[in-house]
Enzyme design. Sequence first.
Site, PDB file in Angstrom:
ATOM      1  N   HIS A  86       0.878  -1.169   0.000  1.00  0.00           N
ATOM      2  CA  HIS A  86       0.000   0.000   0.000  1.00  0.00           C
ATOM      3  C   HIS A  86       0.916   1.220   0.000  1.00  0.00           C
ATOM      4  CE1 HIS A  86      -3.351  -2.659   1.787  1.00  0.00           C
ATOM      5  NE2 HIS A  86      -3.533  -2.491   0.492  1.00  0.00           N
ATOM      6  N   GLU A  89       1.459   3.431   3.000  1.00  0.00           N
ATOM      7  CA  GLU A  89       1.873   2.833   4.271  1.00  0.00           C
ATOM      8  C   GLU A  89       3.382   2.648   4.186  1.00  0.00           C
ATOM      9  OE1 GLU A  89      -0.681  -0.591   4.729  1.00  0.00           O
ATOM     10  OE2 GLU A  89      -2.460   0.641   4.450  1.00  0.00           O
ATOM     11  N   HIS A 216       2.742  -3.412   6.647  1.00  0.00           N
ATOM     12  CA  HIS A 216       1.694  -2.404   6.414  1.00  0.00           C
ATOM     13  C   HIS A 216       1.676  -1.383   7.547  1.00  0.00           C
ATOM     14  CE1 HIS A 216      -0.655  -4.476   3.120  1.00  0.00           C
ATOM     15  NE2 HIS A 216       0.212  -5.405   3.480  1.00  0.00           N
ATOM     16  N   GLU A 308       1.213  -5.057  10.747  1.00  0.00           N
ATOM     17  CA  GLU A 308       0.739  -3.667  10.792  1.00  0.00           C
ATOM     18  C   GLU A 308       1.619  -2.970  11.815  1.00  0.00           C
ATOM     19  OE1 GLU A 308      -1.673  -2.459   8.945  1.00  0.00           O
ATOM     20  OE2 GLU A 308      -2.674  -4.255   8.168  1.00  0.00           O
TER      21      GLU A 308
HETATM   22 ZN   LIG Z   1      -1.978  -1.972   4.135  1.00  0.00          ZN
END
Ligand SMILES: [Zn+2]
Length: 447
Positions: A86, A89, A216, A308
């Site tokens: 992404h 990110e 992420h 994350e």
């Molecule tokens: Zn992501």
Amino acid sequence: MSGLLSVFFHLLLLFKLVAPVTFRHHRYDDLVRTLYKVHNECPYITRVYSIGRSVKGRHLYVLEFSDYPGIHEPLEPEVKYVGNMHGNEVLGRELLLQLAEFLCEEFRNGNQRIVRLVEGTRVHIMPSMNPDGYEVAAAQGADISGYLVGRNNANGVDLNRNFPDLNTYVYYNEKHGGPNHHLPLPDNWKSQVEPETEAVIHWIRSFNFVLSANLHGGAVVANYPYDKSLEHRVRGVRRTANTPTPDDKLFQKLAKVYSYAHGWMHQGWNCGDYFPDGITNGASWYSLSKGMQDFNYLHTNCFEITLELSCDKFPRQEELQREWLGNREALIQFLEQVHQGIKGMVLDENYNNLAEAVISVSGINHDVTSGDHGDYFRLLLPGTYTVTATAPGFDPETVTVTVGPGEPKLVNFHLKRSIPQATPTRRVPNPGHGRRVLPKKVQPRVS
Ligand SMILES: [Zn+2]
């Protein structure tokens, strides 16, 4: 006085450790320069390669660390990190550049832990899978970047919703029988995926990756498969429900290794969310179809989790050092996790390598296969297992093996041919060769 001197020397040491590392955001050109800089500093243990190009023609670069860069050494596992799929990110991208500099620097310093890692593991680091999205997000800057600006690739596609959906097939197979691993790609898969996704699929098919994480931001939690809940949509309503893989306990452990080695992930409360131990099953958090992590598990031998790493998708430059210090140990420990369970060679009677032999562990409905060199890697938690190797045309071989908490146990298989070289007789079915003879009406044509 001696106290002051000691403080001075500690500061000097700290400065020496920190000095070569620059904590800043890297635009594309800067990223490329940094990868080659690390390569130039550590030419004998690194290699820079590209797996393809983005929509806008930017290379998807990988920096490889190995004692023999560019070569797969049998029984040495391959592991990868993928950042920034992404585009907005961005912490993973910066952490992976820091990690690359750190591995090079510490190897040169003779840090025994890092030397051991590089000599026993082939590490592939891709700081950015979405360099086009990143440039869009970075042009906005850290403070004013919108929540979603730059997330997708240049065609506006979310790359973590762009992999072929194999979950549907495996959930069906779990109920009705069928393959539990290496589910095939749909015939028209290339027309359904973006250039970045296609490049990654070719990449993960061409190396026998064993372990992986994709990085992420937007939360702080280690997320493990499956991402797609068993009943993804029922009459248009999105369902979320814990959807474990057959390797659930192992995945939980892998996620916990990261969260507990991380500065604060394991505490659970982060960014207004609470995740016990700092980990979550993907589907129980929110169901996600066509993600990369599930695809890795269902199409290859690779066990991938999703990390994350920051509440802020685009943290300010001043926060990068703290983030690096919070993630450094976790990033190293996770790589070391590739060394557990069992591994070995699958050979025939003449010591030829058998590629694509299937390694099954009873009680775990997910097989792995041997790679091109005949070596296989099966991550397992400590315990006693019944393990079987099979290959077409060979008798299966089964062993019982006890796995400890340390290094992987070496378990080699020597398979014997099951079909003697006899002249085939026409029209006579031959049930004695380990092959199941199908009833007449479904007997497949072999011509
Ligand atoms: Zn992501």
